[in-house]
Design an enzyme around this catalytic site. Sequence first.
Site, PDB file in Angstrom:
ATOM      1  N   LYS A 175       0.844  -1.211   0.000  1.00 46.94           N
ATOM      2  CA  LYS A 175       0.000   0.000   0.000  1.00 46.94           C
ATOM      3  C   LYS A 175       0.869   1.247   0.000  1.00 46.94           C
ATOM      4  O   LYS A 175       2.022   1.221   0.475  1.00 46.94           O
ATOM      5  CB  LYS A 175      -0.959   0.003   1.193  1.00 46.94           C
ATOM      6  CG  LYS A 175      -0.296  -0.009   2.583  1.00 46.94           C
ATOM      7  CD  LYS A 175      -0.027   1.368   3.155  1.00 46.94           C
ATOM      8  CE  LYS A 175       0.686   1.325   4.503  1.00 46.94           C
ATOM      9  NZ  LYS A 175       1.165   2.587   5.023  1.00 46.94           N
ATOM     10  N   ASP A 178      -3.265  -1.285   9.624  1.00 47.21           N
ATOM     11  CA  ASP A 178      -3.335  -1.316   8.156  1.00 47.21           C
ATOM     12  C   ASP A 178      -3.995  -2.581   7.609  1.00 47.21           C
ATOM     13  O   ASP A 178      -4.250  -2.673   6.409  1.00 47.21           O
ATOM     14  CB  ASP A 178      -1.921  -1.214   7.557  1.00 47.21           C
ATOM     15  CG  ASP A 178      -1.401   0.212   7.574  1.00 47.21           C
ATOM     16  OD1 ASP A 178      -2.229   1.147   7.546  1.00 47.21           O
ATOM     17  OD2 ASP A 178      -0.170   0.387   7.616  1.00 47.21           O
TER      18      ASP A 178
HETATM   19  P1  ATP Z   1       3.585  -0.490   9.405  1.00 49.62           P
HETATM   20  O1  ATP Z   1       3.735   0.887   8.849  1.00 49.62           O
HETATM   21  O2  ATP Z   1       2.235  -1.114   9.168  1.00 49.62           O
HETATM   22  O3  ATP Z   1       4.106  -0.683  10.810  1.00 49.62           O
HETATM   23  P2  ATP Z   1       5.638  -1.214   7.533  1.00 49.62           P
HETATM   24  O4  ATP Z   1       5.039  -1.275   6.203  1.00 49.62           O
HETATM   25  O5  ATP Z   1       6.477  -0.017   7.823  1.00 49.62           O
HETATM   26  O6  ATP Z   1       4.535  -1.434   8.604  1.00 49.62           O
HETATM   27  P3  ATP Z   1       6.318  -4.018   7.608  1.00 49.62           P
HETATM   28  O7  ATP Z   1       7.040  -4.437   6.372  1.00 49.62           O
HETATM   29  O8  ATP Z   1       4.915  -4.453   7.777  1.00 49.62           O
HETATM   30  O9  ATP Z   1       6.530  -2.465   7.799  1.00 49.62           O
HETATM   31  O10 ATP Z   1       7.211  -4.542   8.862  1.00 49.62           O
HETATM   32  C1  ATP Z   1       7.113  -3.978  10.121  1.00 49.62           C
HETATM   33  C2  ATP Z   1       7.610  -4.999  11.144  1.00 49.62           C
HETATM   34  O11 ATP Z   1       6.727  -6.097  11.166  1.00 49.62           O
HETATM   35  C3  ATP Z   1       8.987  -5.555  10.838  1.00 49.62           C
HETATM   36  O12 ATP Z   1       9.824  -5.232  11.891  1.00 49.62           O
HETATM   37  C4  ATP Z   1       8.829  -7.054  10.726  1.00 49.62           C
HETATM   38  O13 ATP Z   1       9.766  -7.780  11.475  1.00 49.62           O
HETATM   39  C5  ATP Z   1       7.433  -7.331  11.291  1.00 49.62           C
HETATM   40  N1  ATP Z   1       6.699  -8.342  10.510  1.00 49.62           N
HETATM   41  C6  ATP Z   1       5.936  -9.294  11.020  1.00 49.62           C
HETATM   42  N2  ATP Z   1       5.400 -10.058  10.055  1.00 49.62           N
HETATM   43  C7  ATP Z   1       5.821  -9.574   8.886  1.00 49.62           C
HETATM   44  C8  ATP Z   1       5.609  -9.953   7.538  1.00 49.62           C
HETATM   45  N3  ATP Z   1       4.825 -11.000   7.193  1.00 49.62           N
HETATM   46  N4  ATP Z   1       6.176  -9.208   6.584  1.00 49.62           N
HETATM   47  C9  ATP Z   1       6.944  -8.137   6.929  1.00 49.62           C
HETATM   48  N5  ATP Z   1       7.191  -7.748   8.187  1.00 49.62           N
HETATM   49  C10 ATP Z   1       6.642  -8.457   9.169  1.00 49.62           C
END
Ligand code: ATP
EC number: 2.7.1.148
Length: 297
Positions: free
Chosen positions: A7, A134
């Site tokens: 997203k 999200d």
């Molecule tokens: P958000 O802004 O929703 O917190 P983001 O997009 O910045 O998320 P993600 O890639 O979702 O970041 O990862 C955030 C944290 O979630 C990471 O530290 C990771 O270890 C953990 N995590 C848990 N499950 C997953 C997954 N399936 N894919 C990616 N990260 C994951």
Amino acid sequence: MEKAPAKLNLLLDTPFHHADGSEEWDMVLTSVDLADLVTIKTLGRNGRIKVMTDTGFLPNDRRNLAYQAAALLANTYHRKEAVNITIEKHIPVAAGMGGGSADAAAVLRGLNRLWSLNLTPAQLCELGLKIDADVPYCVWSQTAHVTGRGEQVEPLPELPPMWLVIAKPQTSVSTPSILRQINYGRLEHASTPHLLAAIHASDYDGICQATANVLTPITARRYPVVQRLKTQMLRFGADAAEMTGTGPTVYGICRKRSRAQRVANGLAGFCREVYVVRPVRLGAAVQLSEAPCSTED
Ligand code: ATP
């Protein structure tokens, strides 16, 4: 297999925070054709949930949001089957692109179908909110206005034709560390009505003018690369450039693919991870029943 698209925040604002400390959101989100691929198999009856990823650094246990989604559905609906989840990761991690939430939403959709739970998107969103703010949006994965703590998802019309250049700097940003720094007295709020009107009118220029993220100054203060990337994107010809989520990823909007490619080429010297993508509409979870998931008893 379920597609779990990344997203992007076309707009991110937070009008206030709730008494429990969680943020009230006012966001416009869209999904792009950069997606994780999530394969779900249910087998046997030992109730064990297994997650495998091809990254080597993501947790495979209950810290993985995909695991949490399977556990939540199994507990809520008293399912005893074992669940094997394989995630082919394409979405950059901790980048503000909702990768973990997208995987969790894919598991909710997949198991809803495999177990014939017949849950509506609204029910899946309610469950998804227990995992991350999200996830409800990712259940839909189509352009939407998202409010509340993330659970109110109002789908919007398709965006006019556009290309998006995504630049993910090397640094990873911890979402809670940015959210803790919000000073509600000082936020310069975005104009959501302008963006919504532009989307309803399929007005490309209006969309470019109204994209905003109130958290950009907070992340950019700590990670100057964010502002640098925004400036470079505009210099190389993007019509708008903004940060997604809590960053550090920045996207640029272009009308034509050739322009987007030019922006991407220009960024190559500054940023190693650059993608040229288009918005996608996965559509409501209810429309996803054609995608095959396998059951082995
Ligand atoms: P958000 O802004 O929703 O917190 P983001 O997009 O910045 O998320 P993600 O890639 O979702 O970041 O990862 C955030 C944290 O979630 C990471 O530290 C990771 O270890 C953990 N995590 C848990 N499950 C997953 C997954 N399936 N894919 C990616 N990260 C994951």
